[in-house]
Design a protein around this motif. Structure first.
Motif, PDB file in Angstrom:
ATOM      1  N   CYS A   6       1.407  20.402  35.637  1.00 12.69           N
ATOM      2  CA  CYS A   6       0.517  19.248  35.810  1.00 12.69           C
ATOM      3  C   CYS A   6       1.095  18.263  36.815  1.00 12.69           C
ATOM      4  N   GLU A  26      -0.584  30.144  34.235  1.00 13.39           N
ATOM      5  CA  GLU A  26       0.854  30.074  34.515  1.00 13.39           C
ATOM      6  C   GLU A  26       1.663  29.382  33.411  1.00 13.39           C
ATOM      7  N   LYS A  27       1.026  28.992  32.325  1.00 11.89           N
ATOM      8  CA  LYS A  27       1.757  28.252  31.286  1.00 11.89           C
ATOM      9  C   LYS A  27       2.800  29.123  30.568  1.00 11.89           C
ATOM     10  N   ARG A  50      -2.148  15.506  32.279  1.00 11.55           N
ATOM     11  CA  ARG A  50      -2.040  16.436  31.157  1.00 11.55           C
ATOM     12  C   ARG A  50      -3.226  16.296  30.215  1.00 11.55           C
ATOM     13  N   ASN A  89       4.845  31.061  32.231  1.00 10.90           N
ATOM     14  CA  ASN A  89       6.009  31.097  33.133  1.00 10.90           C
ATOM     15  C   ASN A  89       6.659  29.730  33.328  1.00 10.90           C
ATOM     16  N   TYR A  90       5.864  28.669  33.272  1.00 16.58           N
ATOM     17  CA  TYR A  90       6.365  27.320  33.539  1.00 16.58           C
ATOM     18  C   TYR A  90       5.857  26.376  32.465  1.00 16.58           C
ATOM     19  N   PRO A  91       6.550  25.266  32.243  1.00 14.27           N
ATOM     20  CA  PRO A  91       6.050  24.272  31.281  1.00 14.27           C
ATOM     21  C   PRO A  91       4.772  23.594  31.797  1.00 14.27           C
ATOM     22  N   ILE A  92       3.891  23.264  30.901  1.00 15.60           N
ATOM     23  CA  ILE A  92       2.626  22.617  31.276  1.00 15.60           C
ATOM     24  C   ILE A  92       2.895  21.277  31.950  1.00 15.60           C
ATOM     25  N   THR A  93       3.904  20.559  31.488  1.00 12.61           N
ATOM     26  CA  THR A  93       4.247  19.262  32.076  1.00 12.61           C
ATOM     27  C   THR A  93       4.600  19.417  33.550  1.00 12.61           C
ATOM     28  N   LEU A  94       5.399  20.430  33.887  1.00 13.74           N
ATOM     29  CA  LEU A  94       5.803  20.657  35.280  1.00 13.74           C
ATOM     30  C   LEU A  94       4.598  21.061  36.124  1.00 13.74           C
ATOM     31  N   TYR A 119      -5.720  19.272  28.798  1.00 15.65           N
ATOM     32  CA  TYR A 119      -5.965  19.515  27.378  1.00 15.65           C
ATOM     33  C   TYR A 119      -7.447  19.321  27.027  1.00 15.65           C
TER      34      TYR A 119
END
Length: 179
Positions: free
Chosen positions: A21, A11-12, A28, A14-19, A32
């Motif tokens: 996580c 899903e990265k 995070r 479509n959405y930011p990885i921060t959101l 990684y």
């Protein structure tokens, strides 16, 4: 944890990885680290595949008679230092098992051991309980095999006590029976 990381990875786009996580409560740094470990996992899988092929070749060369200990010893003899448990895991994963070989002398047959001087079995010694018919006395009896006429007195006491417990009456005490 791995499923969550796979979801974040999918899903990265479509959405930011921060959101992702934050919503899934995954650190995070964990995501990684999982992502960087992918190359190591692929290398380990390739090494396992190569070792599984080598195990299969050794197993077939032994006419399918070698098990884990001998395969492990053969690998060490050829210079491959691997853990015995890893060999066992790969053999189980590839369905490689040793073929059971017949024993030279069956231990239960006296004729195959002439040097031991085993005595001949006694004829007519005791009652043969293996061929007695099973006759249940009441429903629910699972396995009650007895010689005819043997222990009728004790069986009568057991039957009386069983009947008493079915009617919520105190079991009958028989004279001369301590049990």
């Amino acid at each position: 944890m791995s499923e969550l990381c796979w979801f974040i990875h999918a899903e990265k786009a479509n959405y930011p990885i921060t959101l992702l996580c934050c919503v899934l409560r995954v650190a995070r740094s964990s995501y990684y680290a999982w992502r960087e470990g992918e190359a190591a996992r692929r290398a380990r899988q390739a090494a396992d595949d190569a070792l599984a092929h080598e195990i299969t070749v050794l197993h077939l060369a032994s006419r399918r008679t070698y098990g884990v200990p001998r395969i492990h010893a053969e690998l060490r003899r050829h210079g491959r230092r691997v853990n015995r448990k890893r060999v066992a895991r790969l053999m189980q994963m590839c369905c490689v098992t040793r073929m059971r070989t017949a024993k030279r002398f069956p231990a239960s047959h006296p004729a195959s051991h002439p040097d031991f001087g085993w005595p001949e079995p006694k004829s007519g010694a005791g009652i043969d309980v293996t061929n007695m018919p099973y006759v249940p006395e009441r429903p629910g009896d699972i396995c009650q095999t007895r010689a005819p006429g043997a222990g009728d007195q004790i069986d009568g006491r057991i039957r009386d006590n069983w009947a008493a417990t079915q009617n919520n009456i105190r079991p009958v005490a028989h004279p001369g029976f301590s049990g």
